[in-house]
Design a protein around this motif. Structure first.
Motif, mmCIF file in Angstrom:
data_model
loop_
_atom_site.group_PDB
_atom_site.id
_atom_site.type_symbol
_atom_site.label_atom_id
_atom_site.label_comp_id
_atom_site.label_asym_id
_atom_site.label_seq_id
_atom_site.Cartn_x
_atom_site.Cartn_y
_atom_site.Cartn_z
ATOM 1 N N GLY A 18 91.241 51.961 28.877
ATOM 2 C CA GLY A 18 90.211 52.777 28.048
ATOM 3 C C GLY A 18 90.063 51.889 26.769
ATOM 4 N N THR A 19 89.496 52.800 25.839
ATOM 5 C CA THR A 19 88.982 52.182 24.402
ATOM 6 C C THR A 19 90.099 52.134 23.553
ATOM 7 N N MET A 63 91.326 48.675 23.813
ATOM 8 C CA MET A 63 90.393 47.649 24.011
ATOM 9 C C MET A 63 90.117 46.763 22.675
ATOM 10 N N LEU A 83 91.933 49.222 33.108
ATOM 11 C CA LEU A 83 90.612 49.867 33.371
ATOM 12 C C LEU A 83 89.805 50.606 32.244
ATOM 13 N N ASP A 84 88.404 50.108 32.334
ATOM 14 C CA ASP A 84 87.751 51.211 31.635
ATOM 15 C C ASP A 84 87.779 52.278 32.543
ATOM 16 N N SER A 85 88.056 53.630 32.238
ATOM 17 C CA SER A 85 88.078 54.784 33.079
ATOM 18 C C SER A 85 86.896 55.070 33.934
ATOM 19 N N SER A 86 85.570 54.479 33.637
ATOM 20 C CA SER A 86 84.632 54.535 34.589
ATOM 21 C C SER A 86 84.831 54.019 35.752
ATOM 22 N N GLY A 93 91.241 56.015 29.535
ATOM 23 C CA GLY A 93 89.881 56.004 28.637
ATOM 24 C C GLY A 93 89.449 57.401 28.722
ATOM 25 N N THR A 94 88.350 57.593 27.868
ATOM 26 C CA THR A 94 87.868 59.043 27.788
ATOM 27 C C THR A 94 86.900 59.517 28.710
ATOM 28 N N ASP A 95 86.378 58.472 29.417
ATOM 29 C CA ASP A 95 84.907 59.026 30.292
ATOM 30 C C ASP A 95 85.336 59.731 31.314
ATOM 31 N N SER A 118 91.076 57.470 22.944
ATOM 32 C CA SER A 118 90.418 57.276 21.625
ATOM 33 C C SER A 118 88.778 57.008 21.929
ATOM 34 N N GLN A 119 88.354 57.241 20.792
ATOM 35 C CA GLN A 119 86.787 56.997 20.929
ATOM 36 C C GLN A 119 86.807 55.555 20.094
HETATM 37 N N1 LIG Z 1 86.404 56.056 24.931
HETATM 38 C C1 LIG Z 1 86.742 55.386 25.915
HETATM 39 O O1 LIG Z 1 87.726 55.292 26.207
HETATM 40 C C2 LIG Z 1 85.294 55.338 26.756
HETATM 41 C C3 LIG Z 1 85.743 53.933 27.719
HETATM 42 N N2 LIG Z 1 84.457 53.666 28.528
HETATM 43 C C4 LIG Z 1 86.674 54.657 28.927
HETATM 44 O O2 LIG Z 1 86.565 55.704 29.377
HETATM 45 O O3 LIG Z 1 87.504 53.707 29.374
#
Ligand SMILES: NC(=O)C[C@H](N)C(=O)O
Length: 613
Positions: free
Chosen positions: A71-72, A75, A142-145, A174-176, A201-202
């Protein structure tokens, strides 16, 4: 508790000999519902679980495991300015950050402040425990997507492996798809007795301006200090029930909302915990993870002029469960018998269809003809569930082959983890298609009587805060009832909304008192009413430790059945030696039941057996 977990999970030498990137051994993917074999536990996870028993000061510290999925939050920007997950960076950088790691304290406690010792949060002040935390980094991050149900299964298995070695857990994510993971875990982690917080986090935590620092820090503080035995989501100063959350904003730092349920904890100058909202286990069962999920589930959002073919195709084999997102309070066009027929045909085939609203807030209710018609074709009301909760619950419920379809339907419409606000008489709504002439009224539960009582207390106290009065009064009411051996009085207090787990100045609750006086029935009552087996008093003891010291086999047995384990940090040699010398066989029997092996040297170098001989 298995006090030999550090041996089972790998010797210290073995763990120390690892390279820092050995977490690449993690395998995403197994889906079988089998017990976890320690031989297959990745070495990096073994290391994260291997804090020495004496490394924690039982009175002032708590242990938190951080599972870092990506997640972000972790990153970094690549050469093109695009955010990408970067392995082996987060822990390294946190060790250099004064707000996440108190180097001086770590040096004084562990003799060295880097490498394999835990990270230590700076002192939080009065009566707060320091969080000692280990970070277990998944590979790949991982990016959560990109996360799948296999990742939820992997996380739940890893939590199971480390469950007894930690007081609380934080999952960096990740937030997604965070709300999906939190919802899924809330169902998969059965009889959860410890705090699990998913956060992210964002903005990356390494950037000058970031919400990641506060989110992560607050999650660690709560996991180390408060008993919220749920899968929660922490974001923007609020702790929410995970299966009530949804991501509502792509760019705001206030990215998550819990539209139909108030926050469990609000963080401001003070940390305000809404004890009465916390969902607690009420069965005499141990923590267990359910590691299978049904993937033949989906979400179908109704829209004007949706074709019959679209609906039929969606409901066709191999679909087993569908979340139907309808208009407003659960409506579907009554002028479309074709849609009703497609839905009826699917529910008769055994597809479970659950109705939730497309609105951002509120519940489905059979207020209108258009909504109640869905009940007639076997579509279940999902009340105020979020789409994430409804979908993951379906996936979990359908992966229980031991439940027949009627049971699965009942469970879908019942509140099992605080995910929905259910009316009292829901059973008649969950039967398979039937003829119904009248619509069903969905009463949302009314507020607790405490609210009225509570409203009076501040007046009596002339401005003193309600939480202060509650903190002073509740334990004494409860202790009095426990000492009188009166379940009826406890029941009255519960009806008035008194938190049965309220603690006194020594951090003891009614369960300690009932254990102390040896009242088995009251212990059972308190456990069945959500009082935690894991709470620790000011000395670091928990009720099981108390029962063992007292030699109360019956209560120790009950606590163990409910998932209690001896505090992992405790050094038992002195206690065991005294018990052995005194010939207190009942006490030794209790310790044995709790997993203590008398011929195993403790961290202090003795064994109880040696001293006795
Ligand atoms: N803010 C985030 O973490 C978004 C990112 N694309 C995720 O979900 O991994």
């Amino acid at each position: 508790m298995d006090r030999n977990i550090k041996f089972e999970l790998g010797s210290e030498e073995e763990l120390n000999s690892e390279e820092s990137d050995e977490c690449t051994e993690i395998v995403h993917g197994p889906t079988e519902n089998n017990p976890i074999d320690p031989a297959h536990v990745p070495k990096a996870l073994r290391r994260s679980c291997s804090l020495e028993c004496c490394q924690t000061d039982i009175k002032t510290e708590s242990r938190v495991l951080v599972l870092y999925t990506g997640g972000t939050i972790g990153m970094v920007r690549n050469d093109n300015g695009v955010l990408v997950p970067k392995p082996n960076v987060l822990e390294h950088r946190l060790r250099k950050s004064a707000i996440f790691h108190d180097v001086a304290y770590a040096k004084s406690r562990f003799g060295h402040a880097s490498g394999k010792s835990p990270l230590v949060l700076p002192n939080l002040g009065d009566r707060m425990r320091r969080a000692l935390f280990m970070i277990y980094e998944y590979s790949p991050l991982l990016d959560s997507s990109n996360m799948t149900m296999d990742d939820w299964i992997q996380i739940s298995k890893d939590l199971k492996i480390c469950y007894e070695n930690f007081d609380g857990f934080v999952i960096l994510h990740g937030t997604d798809t965070l709300a999906y993971t939190a919802s899924a875990l809330s169902f998969m982690l059965e009889n959860l007795g410890k705090t699990v917080i998913v956060t992210g986090s964002q903005i990356p935590i390494f950037e000058t301006r970031s919400d990641g620092r506060d989110n992560f820090l607050s999650a660690l503080v709560i996991a180390a200090n408060y008993s919220v035995p749920e899968v929660c989501v922490f974001f923007n100063n609020r702790l929410h029930r995970g299966n009530r959350t949804t991501k509502v904003n792509t760019s705001s730092l206030d990215a998550f909302n819990s539209p139909n349920f108030a926050p469990l904890v609000n963080i401001g100058i003070n940390i305000e915990v809404n004890q009465n909202l916390i969902f607690r286990p009420t069965e005499l069962e141990k923590f267990h993870v359910h590691t299978t999920l049904n993937r033949n589930v989906g979400i179908l959002r109704i829209f004007p002029s949706i074709t019959t073919q679209t609906v039929k195709s969606f409901l066709a084999e191999p679909m087993h469960g569908v979340v139907l997102q309808t208009y407003g309070a659960g409506n579907i066009p009554s002028s479309r018998p074709d849609l009703m027929e497609a839905l009826r045909e699917a529910t008769e085939r055994g597809v479970i269809i659950i109705n939730i609203t497309q609105c951002a807030k509120g519940a489905v209710a059979a207020l209108y003809e258009t909504g109640s018609a869905l009940l007639d074709v076997g579509v279940l009301p999902g009340y105020d569930m979020t789409p994430e909760a409804a979908l993951t619950k379906l996936s979990y419920v359908l992966a229980h082959p031991d439940w027949d379809i009627e049971t699965q339907r009942k469970i879908m419409a019942r509140n099992i983890r605080g995910e929905l606000t259910a009316p009292r008489n829901i059973l008649d709504l969950t039967r398979l298609p039937r003829n119904r002439s009248s619509s069903v009224r969905l009463d949302i539960d009314s507020k607790s009587p405490l609210e009225s009582l509570a409203a009076l207390l501040p007046l009596l106290a002339n401005g003193t805060s309600l939480s202060y009065i509650q903190a002073v009064l509740y334990p004494s009411f409860l202790y009095d009832a426990v000492r009188a051996g009166s379940i009826a009085r406890l029941e009255d207090l519960k009806k008035c909304g008194v938190d049965l787990g309220a603690k006194d100045a020594n951090s003891r609750d009614a369960l300690f008192v009932a254990t102390e006086i040896g009242n088995h029935e009251i212990v059972e009552y308190l456990l069945l009413n959500g009082v935690s087996v894991h709470s620790r008093d000011i000395n670091g003891d928990n009720p099981l430790m108390l029962a063992c010291k007292k030699g109360d086999v019956k209560i120790a047995d009950l606590l163990l059945k409910t998932g209690a384990h001896l505090p992992h940090q405790s050094c038992l040699s002195d206690v065991l030696i005294k018990k052995a010398e005194a010939g207190d066989l009942r006490s030794l029997e209790c310790f044995k039941m709790a997993g203590v092996q008398f011929n195993q040297p403790e961290c202090c170098g003795h064994t109880a057996l040696q001293s006795f001989l």
